[in-house]
Design an enzyme around this catalytic site. Structure first.
Site, PDB file in Angstrom:
ATOM      1  CB  CYS A 201      -1.039   0.037   1.331  1.00 30.93           C
ATOM      2  SG  CYS A 201      -0.109  -0.019   2.671  1.00 30.93           S
TER       3      CYS A 201
ATOM      4  CB  CYS B 228       4.478  -0.388   1.413  1.00 24.45           C
ATOM      5  SG  CYS B 228       3.616  -1.492   2.666  1.00 24.45           S
TER       6      CYS B 228
ATOM      7  CG  ASP C 250      -4.167  10.935 -31.439  1.00 22.58           C
ATOM      8  OD1 ASP C 250      -3.517  11.867 -31.824  1.00 22.58           O
ATOM      9  OD2 ASP C 250      -4.675  10.204 -31.863  1.00 22.58           O
TER      10      ASP C 250
ATOM     11  CG  ASP D 232      -6.156   5.980 -32.174  1.00 22.29           C
ATOM     12  OD1 ASP D 232      -5.651   6.914 -31.961  1.00 22.29           O
ATOM     13  OD2 ASP D 232      -6.508   5.360 -33.241  1.00 22.29           O
TER      14      ASP D 232
ATOM     15  CG  ASP E 268      -1.973   8.830 -29.307  1.00 23.04           C
ATOM     16  OD1 ASP E 268      -1.473   9.918 -29.407  1.00 23.04           O
ATOM     17  OD2 ASP E 268      -2.898   8.186 -29.894  1.00 23.04           O
TER      18      ASP E 268
END
Length: 741
Positions: free
Chosen positions: A13, A16, A430, A628, A632
């Protein structure tokens, strides 16, 4: 100064990761230390004369974790193997937890359930308890990591959520074990068993850890797929001979031969030949780029229709593709996870609970009460403080939220993405494949000599054997309109300019302005119309016969029907919308005006995209990147939230935190709205979980007994703990009724 990357094991977590950062930053000579919980990496910069790797590893080990130097060539098989083992243990626990719940809670339901006589709680209480004990022991052994990590972190002074689970479930188990041992002398103790509490909490937390571990492996998949784009071998020309050699053996300045249809092995400059190259992996643009002598070619891009030779300009880690991979890894390293409220308080909550239990036990001992009374107080405090409600507050809301998202075609790959999305105030889109369709289509047909239908039929007939995407777009349009495509003869591709073909005995030329000038074709009135179309972001192709242009077929990447509506809705949330594209400024501005984005940034390369996202973050904005393509991917991982279009590349999908399965930009608006509703629900859950503990702990410590002689038994504490969990889950289920439109 030296910068190194370490793999940190044992983190569960945010408490930590911050503990590892805290202890390493205290080392004399360490300039900076950053730990990424998601990737499990620590990047540390230090003075080599003052600090050694051994000292860093030893310091991390002392904090309760394990560190080892990161080896780039090391595979991710260990991670995948850990997730696989976790899945088997989880399945085993679920199978065992079902009969355990039936045995423990079956007698509490209003109807009579069948129980074998030998395990009936009233007739054979000891057997009833031992069967529960046996099932619980196996479940706890499968979940032993919570105890090993939780107690280790606790004893090292860095308590975390595992410490809460270990303390709470361990207390419930030990108390139940003591009650089991006392059943022969008092059968009523069979009512005071909490085996199912320990087992079910461990199983639920294991489920969350498994889902988390599985999603973490996606980041490495994205990098692997990027690296696979570069071919393993290259054809080089040495001493006048062509030789196929491994890509690692190709040196700077060597000449490589690139055949049609093959991937370009390395970055280089064209020495001979001309061709069309698909650079969508770099620029995201679907229309191929024409390459002639002196032009640069990029390793990993696809050569379409012409054989070329090129001189190698970059090898190894200097290639464009390798730099994109490096950018992705760097962006992942910088991407600190959101700190969970439950993790933040874990460092205070655990010692406070233990302190209350110990202080309460001491006070009652000093007052002269017997050991059983003191033990009841001590265990009641720990049982009622079992972090079931606290642990369920966030994951249950996220589980319901992600389920609701899936119903709407929004695949949310991590609770972290769902949490961060509500803070987004800048959305970066984009252009190609996100705002637009991502592939060329016929947009205009102009002719003053023949009908538009006849011109399209002629163009499609000529282009039917072409492999060029622009030609394919013309053929597809003709097929859609049901136009007859005639037989073509003497087809010839003129690289970078167009085609020549014969239909019905007549020779036609179809291509760009360069082709017309080369063949001395008269543009006539079509030149001015071509300029107007080009200003609108379209690619005009002249169709000519007998030295004269007879029409224009214009092709462009068209807008998606829902893009303008989606952007309007996103802006309605008070969010700024940016459009990034590798396309030219003229086309970009035209598209930007059509969909009404706030900012248009054109001619942007991948490193620029990631840099622009970083600049926005430095301005204090919470950035969501939507894309997409492979180009990117660095920006997707750099952004606070990366959203990948479902029909995009696998790399973009793997790099994104959220995937829009319907490729509809309106789902970006829905994802943000869903995040806001989920966060509101999580805050309500956490409030009730903390409120329950604030009320329950004093009662369990004996406050009521001091006032009116009433003692809160561990059984009541267990019931109250379960009730708080039911309240939290019920509240989370309300999310299912949220309207996202």
């Amino acid at each position: 100064m030296i910068t190194q990357k370490y793999v940190i094991k044992g983190m569960t977590c945010a408490a930590c990761s911050s503990a590892v950062e805290r202890v390493t930053r205290k080392i004399d000579g360490v300039l900076e230390s950053n730990v990424n919980l998601t990737t499990g990496f620590m990047t540390i910069t230090y003075e080599e004369s003052k600090v050694t790797s051994e000292a860093i590893i030893k310091k991390v080990d002392r904090a309760g974790f394990h560190a080892e130097l990161y080896e780039e060539e090391k595979k991710d098989d260990d991670k995948e193997d850990d997730v696989r083992k976790m899945r088997y243990r989880l399945i085993c626990n679920i199978i065992l937890a079902i009969p355990l719940l039936y045995i423990c809670l079956g007698h509490m339901v209003p109807i009579t359930l069948p129980f074998p006589a030998f395990m009936d709680m009233h007739k054979a209480p000891l057997v009833f308890a031992i069967i529960q004990l046996a099932l619980t022991i196996v479940i706890l052994i499968n979940g032993r990591k919570f105890y090993l990590v939780g107690f280790k972190s606790l004893f090292k002074g860095n308590p975390n959520m595992d410490s809460l689970v270990a303390i709470g479930t361990g207390s419930a188990f030990v108390y139940s074990l003591v009650m089991t041992a006392m059943i022969p002398s008092n059968p009523a103790n069979a009512h005071n068993l909490y085996y199912e509490s320990a087992a079910v909490v461990v199983t639920l937390v294991m489920l969350g850890k498994y889902l988390e571990g599985r999603s973490k492996n996606k980041t490495s998949e994205a990098v692997r797929k990027l690296m696979e784009l570069a071919p393993d071998k290259a054809i080089v020309v040495r001493n006048g001979e062509q030789r196929e050699v491994p890509i690692e053996q190709v040196g700077l300045g060597e000449i490589m031969l690139i055949k049609p249809g093959s991937r370009i092995p390395l970055d280089g400059i064209v020495l001979s030949g001309s061709t069309s190259v698909d650079e969508s992996m770099l620029t995201g643009e679907s229309i191929p780029v024409e390459k002639t002598i002196g032009d640069e070619v990029i390793g990993g891009s696809v050569n379409y229709n012409g054989a070329i030779t090129a001189q190698v300009t970059h090898v190894g880690s200097d290639t464009t593709l390798a730099k994109i991979v490096k950018m992705m890894e760097d962006a992942q390293g910088k991407k600190a996870p959101i700190s969970k409220v439950a993790d933040t308080v874990a460092g205070y909550f655990v010692p406070v609970v233990i302190g209350i239990a110990v202080v309460a036990a001491i006070i009652w001992a000093v007052l002269g009460y017997e050991i059983t009374f003191i033990l009841t107080i001590f265990v009641s405090v720990l049982v009622i403080a079992c972090p079931c409600a606290l642990g369920l507050a966030t994951p249950t809301a996220i589980m319901v939220g992600t389920g609701l998202g899936a119903k709407h075609g929004i695949l949310i790959k991590s609770g972290e993405a769902l949490e961060i999305s509500h803070k987004v105030n800048a959305v970066v889109l984009d252009k190609t494949g996100t705002i637009t369709q991502g592939k060329p289509a016929v947009t205009n047909i102009v002719s003053h000599e023949i009908s538009g239908e006849e011109l399209l039929g002629l163009a499609a007939s000529c282009e039917q054997v072409s492999e060029h995407p622009l030609g394919n777009a013309i053929v597809e349009e003709a097929k859609e309109q049901g136009i007859k495509i005639r037989e073509v003869t003497e087809f010839q591709s003129i690289t970078g300019q167009g085609i020549q073909a014969k239909v019905n005995g007549k020779t036609y030329y179809i291509g760009n302005k360069k082709l017309c000038e080369k063949k001395n074709i008269d543009f006539g009135e079509y030149e001015e119309e071509a300029t107007v179309l080009a200003n609108k972001g379209q690619t005009p192709m002249f169709v000519s016969l007998e030295g004269k242009a007879i029409g224009i077929v214009a092709v462009a990447d068209t807008l998606k029907e829902t893009s303008a509506e989606a952007i309007r809705k996103i802006k309605g949330l008070g969010i700024e919308v940016y459009m990034l594209t590798g396309d030219n400024k003229l086309t970009a501005d035209y598209i930007g005006q059509k969909v009404d984005v706030d900012h248009v940034l054109a001619e942007v390369l991948p490193n620029d995209k990631a840099s622009i996202v970083e600049q926005l973050q430095e301005e204090g904005k919470c950035v969501m990147m939507v894309g997409d393509g492979i180009n990117d991917a660095p920006a997707l991982v750099q952004a606070d939230v990366g959203v990948a279009i479902g029909n995009g590349s696998d790399i973009a999908i793997d790099s994104g935190d959220i995937v829009l399965m319907k490729s509809d930009l309106r789902d970006v608006y829905k994802a943000i709205k869903l995040s806001k509703a989920t966060i509101r629900n999580i805050k309500q859950n956490l409030f009730w979980a903390f409120f329950y503990n604030a009320c329950g702990l004093p009662l369990a410590a004996g406050l009521l007994y001091a006032i009116n002689g009433m003692l809160l038994s561990p059984m009541i504490g267990g019931f109250a703990m379960s009730l708080s969990s039911v309240c939290v889950v019920s509240n989370a289920l309300r999310l299912r009724r949220t309207n996202l439109d």
